[in-house]
Structures are given as C-alpha cells and as structure tokens.
Scaffold this active site. Sequence first.
Site, PDB file in Angstrom:
ATOM      1  N   GLU A 299      69.518  38.437  43.745  1.00 21.34           N
ATOM      2  CA  GLU A 299      70.077  37.982  45.099  1.00 21.34           C
ATOM      3  C   GLU A 299      68.809  37.031  45.656  1.00 21.34           C
ATOM      4  OE1 GLU A 299      71.949  40.663  47.465  1.00 21.34           O
ATOM      5  OE2 GLU A 299      71.157  39.693  49.191  1.00 21.34           O
ATOM      6  N   GLU A 304      68.813  35.134  56.528  1.00 27.74           N
ATOM      7  CA  GLU A 304      69.630  36.137  57.398  1.00 27.74           C
ATOM      8  C   GLU A 304      69.108  36.181  58.675  1.00 27.74           C
ATOM      9  OE1 GLU A 304      70.722  39.930  54.482  1.00 27.74           O
ATOM     10  OE2 GLU A 304      68.569  39.340  54.129  1.00 27.74           O
TER      11      GLU A 304
END
Length: 431
Positions: A299, A304
């Site tokens: 990932e 974010e």
Amino acid sequence: MYHFVANNLHGYIVCLATCVLVGCRNTAVEDSIRLSTNVLQLAVGESQMLTAAATTDVIWQSEDVSVARVNDGLVTATGIGKTLITATAGKAQAVCQVYAVSARGITLALPKAYMQVDKGTTQPMEVISMYDVPLTWTSTDSAVAIVDNEGWLHALHPGHTTITVSNGAESASCYLAVRHKWGEYELVWADEFNGSELERTSWNVEINGNGGGNNELQYYTDRADNLRVEDGCLIIEARKENYAGRRYTSARINTMGKRTFLYGKIEARILFPSGGGTWPAFWMMGNDYSRVGWPSCGETDIVEHIGNDPRLVSHALHYPYKSGGNCWSTRQYHDGVENEFHTYGIEWMQEEEYGRDMIRFMFDGQVHATQSETLENIDDEYYWPFNKENFLLLNLAIGGSMGGSVNDAMFDHPVQMKVDWVRVYQRKEIE
C-alpha cells in the site's frame, strides 16, 4: 586490462593453495648488511620488527607507504598489496618483500563492493591481485553484464548482477547495477472530471460499512449525496446521518482491474476539507490485493490528511515487513492545507539507484520524502512489494484509528473532498 598491485618475485615460488611464501632477494655491497628476514606477510594493521646486521647506521625506506610503512625497522601494513622495504647502510642495501593482506588473510580483492554504470558502458575492472596469475570472471546474470578474459566490463542491459573474480584459490565479488536510460515523462492516462458523471469504465465505487479495517465510522455509498462530478471536480462528501447502522456516510472509489499502473509519476490536484475527524486520502494498492491480501499487496499512501491536525501532509508505505501502526511514514506541515487545492503525487521509479526501486513523495512539485529498496533485500517482496501493477484509490473517511474523534459541528457546512484531476505519466526506455 587488469589493474594489478603485483610484481614478480625474482627467483622464488609462491604457493597460493597453502599461502606459504618463501624466497628472498638481497642486494649487498661487500656483504656488510643482512636482514632478519627477506619476506614478510602481514594483515593490514599488523606490525613486525625487522632487524639488520650492519657495520654502520641503517636507513629504512618503504617503496609504497600505502601498503606498508617502516620506522627504525618496525614494519606496519597499511593497505592490501605488496611493497619493498629497503635497508641502507652506507653503500650496502638489503630488501624485504612485504605482502599486506586483509584481516581475513585474502590476497585478492575488488576495491568496490558496489558499482553502478550506464547501459553500454565498457571499462576495465579494478582488481587488487597480489600474485601475477591468470584471473577468471563470472557474472550471475550475463544478460546484464559480463567481464571478458582481459578484465573489461561490458554493461549490456539494465538490471543488476554479481561479478566475481577468482585466481583459482580465492575469489572476490561485487554487486553491479546497470542503469536504465529513460526518455521524458508522457501522459498515459488522466481523469479531468469534466463531465457530469463518474467515468465507470475507469472507477469502481465501493459500497460497505466495514470501517475500512481502521475502525472508521462512515458507510460508503454510491449515492449522489456522497459521490458526484460537478463543476469540473469529483466531489466526495461526508454527511452526518444515520445510514445502515452508521452515523456518517461518505464515498470511496478505486480503479482496481480497470486502470492499473507500474511505475511512473502519479499526481492529483485535491482540496481537503476541514473538521476534526476527517481523514481523506489518495493512495494505491497492488492489483493482486484480492489474491494475496493486505499488506502483501503493498500500500502506497500518496497523501493522507487528518482534520484533527490541520497542517499535516502525511505519506506512508505499508508492506509485510512494516504495516499498520508500524509502517514507514513521514509527516510534513504546511499552512493552507485545508480548503485549498494542492497537487499531491509520487515519482515511482524502476531500478533508479544501484538497481533499487525508489518512490519520491511530492507536494506541489517539491520532494517531501524518498524511500527505496535496500541492497540487502532487493527484489524481496516481504520488504518491497512495490514492483507490480497498482490501482488507485480516493476516499474520505470519518474517524477511525487515524482520523480520531469527530467534531460534529463541522457538518453545519458541507464537508467535501474535491479532486480537480488525476494524471499518470510514464517514461519510455531509450534503447
């Protein structure tokens, strides 16, 4: 052409198999000086005293102080190789041949443990060989590079290999990477969100309330209330409402099985909302996710944001060796992260440095952080599964392990993540 640090012994025999050194050479005038030994073998850092029987004062000299130095007869090895120590008494001289080997006693070495060259390079290999004997060369991948019988390296194809040289008794190796030659980045896919609907041939819409595996509080829907395209942007809107047992709704989309990419520059222009508990993200996962699961698929969190930390821009990598709360991550802080558009991206590069894949994380075109494979674990998917097709994801989570506590007052105004565009660029290799 070999680069030898070697000279022939005159009149003596060197036995490589047993590392027994015998022989001597004295040049004397009127036989007025004699050394205690004419041959020394020392490990680097080791010292041994030479004594001289002479009729007058003795002057000591080393032919190569990078191999050994001498002080009043005390000989100290300083580097791998061989040199002559000369003792002079008046017009008389005597010499001692000094062999300096590594602490492990080797007599053959490659000075560089790691090498990197461009494709098409031809150059001599540098080797330290104490004895003038034939050497043989091997490559673990002859399609990448070879070394011919004369010791010349030929870099044939991008990749990496291990080059080994042997003198029949000992061997030495080095890791060699051959660099790719790339052209300029070219746009290979984009979604500008200029239509009136989400392009379903590129995007899948997730519908679930499983909390994303992170104890998130939203239910992801495929309703226009939560997901739509308008005014040239993708809108992902979080709402406070009771829905299928959850208190909040939002949306998450992905390109799995539809738009997948291996290496390149991947960017999106995004506006993040403000509000405690928001957790928007632009990220990637390996397209083998449904087969190998997480974190084996790998990932890459391109960006974010956490509403409870308004200036935060976070980047992370999750993989079997480091995942979840133990993942590799880096955090940067900027003013104006919320409610303003910024460009977030990565440059995902194949065998960029010493054969290692590398990922650079970008904020408005500036490098925030870089992470790459380690040479010790190259091509090991436990440590680096980021060498296969990936799909893209966009979502706006509420709460959860990273989003934290939710301030419901933010829902007095629309809580929207806006995406102006997503673009993928790739480079072609120059033959």
